[in-house]
Enzyme design. Structure first.
Site, PDB file in Angstrom:
ATOM      1  N   THR A 147      28.259 -90.417  63.782  1.00 32.60           N
ATOM      2  CA  THR A 147      28.450 -88.672  64.114  1.00 32.60           C
ATOM      3  C   THR A 147      27.787 -87.725  64.912  1.00 32.60           C
ATOM      4  O   THR A 147      26.812 -87.901  65.177  1.00 32.60           O
ATOM      5  CB  THR A 147      28.419 -88.450  62.169  1.00 32.60           C
ATOM      6  OG1 THR A 147      28.596 -89.669  61.397  1.00 32.60           O
ATOM      7  CG2 THR A 147      28.747 -87.090  61.823  1.00 32.60           C
ATOM      8  N   GLU A 431      30.302 -92.426  56.023  1.00 33.10           N
ATOM      9  CA  GLU A 431      31.342 -93.547  56.302  1.00 33.10           C
ATOM     10  C   GLU A 431      32.841 -93.229  55.181  1.00 33.10           C
ATOM     11  O   GLU A 431      33.212 -94.381  54.731  1.00 33.10           O
ATOM     12  CB  GLU A 431      30.363 -94.712  55.022  1.00 33.10           C
ATOM     13  CG  GLU A 431      29.078 -95.224  55.258  1.00 33.10           C
ATOM     14  CD  GLU A 431      29.398 -95.471  56.827  1.00 33.10           C
ATOM     15  OE1 GLU A 431      28.576 -94.767  58.201  1.00 33.10           O
ATOM     16  OE2 GLU A 431      30.082 -96.057  57.341  1.00 33.10           O
TER      17      GLU A 431
END
Lengths: 725, 725
Positions: A147, A431
């Site tokens: 990320t 996720e």
């Protein structure tokens, strides 16, 4: 132990009513007596090592530590968990901590959760032989850096680059923009020595997509950062504060070419890029993590519910609008409380069995993938995506509701509930953001319906779409009606499944109809079978909500099916035709164990409250087409009332069955013995001096306790009052 | 200011699309230009004094302070707010802080919120003359100590005693048990010099019920505790950590007899107990606090929505399933995000107007009470109770949903959202637990229906129960159907109200029917008009859920009515017969101002999403009896789609209209300019050294920052790695 008091007596009395032995249930859940005891021994060792076994003592984590104290304590418990796994050779804490936080709550948690699986699944054999032993010996500490500050679920948007330098045979890892700063990974701040960094692989100006690179972050001797790397802690979050979630900026960081993890792709010294045969293996890590999350959130919800049910058994409040009552009622006696908590208990068990089913199909998939068979991938991917979304939503909302069930004390960190809620809060995001997850499932669904309409076969898990009689594609009112005619009909699992299948089928066909109508009416070439993608994208966005509802209805059916098939012993009614698990690709060969009847009653409660509870997300869809009538919902509600009465004796046993230690709950109001008030006051008074006492163990600096009032008076209150005389 | 970047450009462009001037809307909401500016000047003074005006700088509150640091900062801002109110003679911060936390987030917040109102409303004139000037000059610091460790919403359960000692003309205040420990009051830990303590008044062994006593907690010179008093902080909660919520144990604490607050009752020197004429005045303080809470939670929800809408305007993610798209979409472009955020925005405005209506009827009540007229009391009590429950639930759930809309960054304290969510989290519990509140309203409701069935008149606010044609008492399927026949019908406020009236009426009569059936079928004397109370209490508990649903449906109708009546300029369609405000006892005399058309569109969205959104609590009740058909809900959903499109241009303006300063939002992702990423990284980097810089102002000790990684390596990681070489 304190002498028995009123609350402890209430707890004993309520527990004595149970119709079954909760210990037997624990054995069933954890794979037998021996496995349960092995598991419990590990928890006990950790709790002893961390000094939290004595639940009369305030846990250090609740002492109001500053950011550094939180982190040092995370290092302490993280090390204890890792040491125990190495020494005693087990994987009990591979995905959760000793308190059932997702293991990334430990600064060492990425080793088992994502760093490790990546090293095992996405490396070449040589790389595996090099890295995995280092990992298993705890000689490197990893994190998984995907990320970025500006980019999350949408992987193709990531900006970090790894450019091949042919002259030096190195990759140059670089953060080209502010938004490409890696942000969020647990342990990235200070703890990790190495990171798997996801970056755009660039060779001679050509981008070969996102690939994993091993980047050493720190010198192992003094832990100074490697050249070109900046990292730091990202501060306080709603939960998971025991780890150093961090950021990293890479400025032309050089790593060997061979640090590209080459399980799926290869880059040769001359710059040749070779796509692997098993590219889709990259999905396996992702699905593994989602499967683990699905497992864990069920435990977290169960923890919250166990705390709330125990507290509600001994907390007395009010006299139920009865002017003649002489004693207050335990709050569990109030219908609304009883209803909420048992519904939540049912959801926790539903998630447990759905997670087990999820693992079963994940294992089937990995076995097939190893043999080069990709056929199960779309179904398993769709199922884990929606189940991740569903379970994290149910657990996160449910834990918060359980917290609210505990009133004021549920707001205090001493109840243990704020930690559970805070640790669960990011799960709907990480996720794969839940709304995106549902849409991935919906995409699979829409393709399945297109196949059904063309007369083609579909995966077993969605074959009910073709066989459920209500599969009308029309937008107008359906004429199907729920066939149940007596209250007892609703107790039949097949009736329950039929209701859920009807809803899922109707919503799926309706969403498909909307998509088709919008795209075909807005494009001039009506004959073209697959509409232009740009129009399809617009239509998708327009009808996103019905698509999400369809995916959600499907996965709720999956969860109910899994709950039923896992708890129904073979019996005449579970003939293949009325198989309670139409989703599982192949029926499980072994018959499930015999659970206490109350668990099956709880399962019925799960199914029926999803239908009739006005607060159940999407319950409206059972009614809007008139499938379930008003008479029927009254009947269901009466049945639910009966089930609640029946379950009253077993509320505690159903909670005890989870087998949580008092220490793992970390709750002054949720311990086994029911001695709520003495523990709350003991912990509260412990706040004054607790830091000095506990400081040595967890490493907190703590000097806030008893003197904070004195300093407040000296610095602010005293001068203020004197100024006003 | 930073140079314009991509995010700032996106924000400018989106803001330029607005169809109205948000500044004008701000003036309308806050009572005109001058009042708005006066209000904003106060915020600016506070923000300057606290050093938070420059939103490029990390706010100290986010620096990971320990418990003492949090408290010292609370004292600092609390003092700033109090000083400003005294110096500039205003009451802007009487119920909320400069960041819209309920004012008890300040350790001095009970002065205006509960301590002050009690001194004004529940004292004798002599007492008022003595205490109020001390309070207004800030020479005493008060708290309101009611809740006990073992007792909350149910007042009669409180155990603390105040026993008259006739020999010394004193009351002896005492905590007889562990569970009678006062627990929770803000400022009780260290800050308050005085407390209004609710205790059982005992004279010669006779208990005269709960009464308020003034107890001096601390010596004003050195702030040492008075004899027999123990207090302390109760530690970390999910929010409101800037104050010392505390506990107190009283061991035979002696206070003068005249410290009984004698506004409602009197105790003479000889021990004579005299009930006052205006006993019900005690309710006034309670209703005042609930009214303030209702007001404030709307602002807090609005803050969360403003942050989330601004972030969603500049956050780009994914390409909407379009393989040909070249740029990512701002997440606001996704239908699910757009739908969620606009629904939440609509709810925030609905709470705003409902709160205003609540204050109107509260003011009517107090005027009547002053004249000795108690007739409005039951209606106003029922309305504030349910509205407190409804608004706190909507705001708390809504803020959490807005937080989730911001994905990962919404989980970080830097987004400002965790503070809002954490400060809102206790609201459904405090000042009356929500499920109990709904039941109080339901009780009023059931009495009203009994009157209606007997042909007796009821309060105007519930007269619709008598006139709505669907008021069938039967439990079988209703034959009523929503008369709307075209999509445009649903735009008509009267149609919307009719749908909500139908639901509220049906649920109320059904709950009444259930209560009656259960009590009459289980008692032999069927003819008896009022069933035995004990059976009634049982029946009540059995049917608690339908009773709560009925109360909730009523208050949702109240909120919609208030929204409609407050924003509908006089027009032919609002004839008295179709009056949009059937609840308000007397129609407001002045016509509402003219709001931008988008606000009215938003109001329609509020009404329609409550009906059709599968996630709206209780939307099932519009459908289960077939009142709204499938065709109609498809029509409503299509209409909602149109409304969302229409509102797209004004999302930002509707948020800007609230007039929040950047500093009051305290959000790195929600500032006016849209410069999200630079601010997040600036604040994140500020965590390293920010404490030293900011420490002086707020008083935090802070030395955690940049060295925490170093200490982690020295204490844990280094030794661990070396041990494994």
């Amino acid at each position: 132990m304190a002498a028995p008091n009123r609350q402890m007596a209430l707890m004993d009395k309520a527990r004595a009513c149970a119709t079954f032995n909760s210990r037997e249930l624990t054995y069933l859940l954890y794979g037998g007596k021996e496995a349960t005891e092995r598991r419990e021994a590990a928890f006990t060792r950790i709790e002893d090592a961390l000094g939290v076994s004595d639940t009369r003592k305030l846990p250090l984590a609740y002492a109001g530590q500053d950011r550094e104290g939180q982190y040092l304590q995370g290092l302490a418990f993280g090390k204890a968990l890792m040491d125990d796994e190495i020494k005693h050779r087990h994987g009990i804490f591979d995905y959760h901590s000793h308190r059932f936080a997702l293991i990334i709550a430990s600064p060492f948690g990425h080793n088992p959760l994502m760093f490790g699986p990546t090293l095992r699944l996405q490396t070449s054999p040589e790389q595996r032989d090099y890295w995995v032993p280092l990992l298993e010996a705890g000689k490197i500490i990893g994190t998984y850096a995907q990320t970025e500050l500006g980019h999350g679920t949408f992987l193709r948007g990531l900006e970090t680059t790894a450019t091949l330098d042919l002259d030096t045979d190195e990759f140059v890892v670089h953060s080209p923009t502010l938004t490409s700063t890696k942000y969020w990974p647990s342990a990235l701040g200070f703890t990790a020595s190495h990171a798997v960094v996801m970056a755009n692989l660039v060779i001679r100006g050509k981008n070969h997509g996102m690939q994993p690179f091993m980047v050493q972050l720190r010198n192992l001797d003094d832990y100074s950062l490697m050249p070109g790397i900046e990292t730091g802690d990202i501060g306080v979050k709603m939960g998971l504060n025991s780890t150093d979630m961090g950021y990293a900026v890479f400025t032309n960081v050089r790593i060997p070419r061979t640090n590209l993890l080459m399980g799926n792709v290869q880059v040769l010294q001359d710059g040749t890029f070779i796509k692997g045969k098993h590219q889709k293996m990259a999905y396996a890590t992702m699905m593994y993590t989602r499967d683990r999350i699905v497992h864990n959130v069920g435990f977290q919800l169960a923890q919250a519910v166990v705390i709330a049910t125990r507290y509600s058994t001994v907390r007395e409040q009010g006299i139920g609008f009865s002017p003649t009552a002489t004693a207050e009622w335990p709050i569990m006696a109030y219908k609304s409380q009883h209803y909420r908590l048992l519904s939540l208990m049912a959801q926790a068990y539903a998630l447990f069995f759905a997670a087990a089913e999820c693992t079963t199909i994940y294992n089937q998939l990995t076995a097939q993938l190893a043999a080069g068979d990709l056929s199960l991938l779309p179904y398993v991917h769709a199922t884990t995506a929606a189940l991740k979304a569903y379970s994290t939503q149910v657990a996160s909302d449910g834990a918060e509701d359980a917290r609210k069930c505990c009133g004021g004390l549920g707001y205090s960190i001493l109840s243990g509930l704020p930690s559970i809620v805070g640790d669960l809060a990011p799960m709907p995001t990480l996720e794969g953001e839940n709304h995106v997850m549902y849409q991935q499932t919906a995409r699979y669904f829409m393709k399945a319906i297109t196949r059904i309409k063309a007369g083609l076969p579909v995966d077993d898990g969605v074959s009910y779409l073709a066989t459920t009689p209500t599969s009308s594609s029309s937008s107008s009112a359906s004429t199907a009606h729920c066939p149940a005619s007596s209250p007892s009909d609703f107790l039949n699992p097949e009736t329950q499944l039929q209701i859920f299948r009807h809803r899922a089928t109707r919503l799926a066909f309706y969403a498909h109809h909307l998509l088709l109508t919008t795209t075909t009416t807005t494009t001039p070439t009506q004959q073209q079978p697959s509409p232009p993608t740009i129009l399809y994208a617009q239509a998708w966005n327009t009808h996103m909500l019905p698509l999400i509802h369809a995916a959600r209805a499907h996965i709720e059916l999956f969860v109910l099916s899994a709950f039923i098939s896992s708890t129904t012993p073979s019996s005449p009614q579970s003939s293949p035709q009325s198989s309670p698990s139409p989703q599982s690709p192949s029926p499980s060969p072994s018959s499930p164990p015999t659970y206490p009847p109350s668990l099956l009653t709880l399962r019925t409660l799960f199914a029926l409250t999803l239908i009739e509870n006005p607060l159940s997300p999407s319950s409206i869809h059972f009614f809007e087409d008139g499938y379930v009538s008003l008479e029927q919902v009254y009947s269901i509600r009466a049945t639910v009332g009966d089930l609640l009465k029946e379950l009253g004796r077993d509320v505690l046993a159903l909670g005890d069955g989870w087998g949580f230690s008092d220490a793992c709950l970390g709750s002054a109001i949720g311990c086994w013995d029911g001695d709520v008030y003495a523990r709350v006051m003991g912990w509260t008074r412990g706040l004054r001096g607790g830091e000095e006492e506990g400081g040595g163990k967890g490493g907190g600096k703590g000097e806030s306790g008893g003197d904070m009032g004195k300093r407040g008076f000296e610095k602010v209150i005293g001068p203020m009052l004197r100024g006003r005389l």
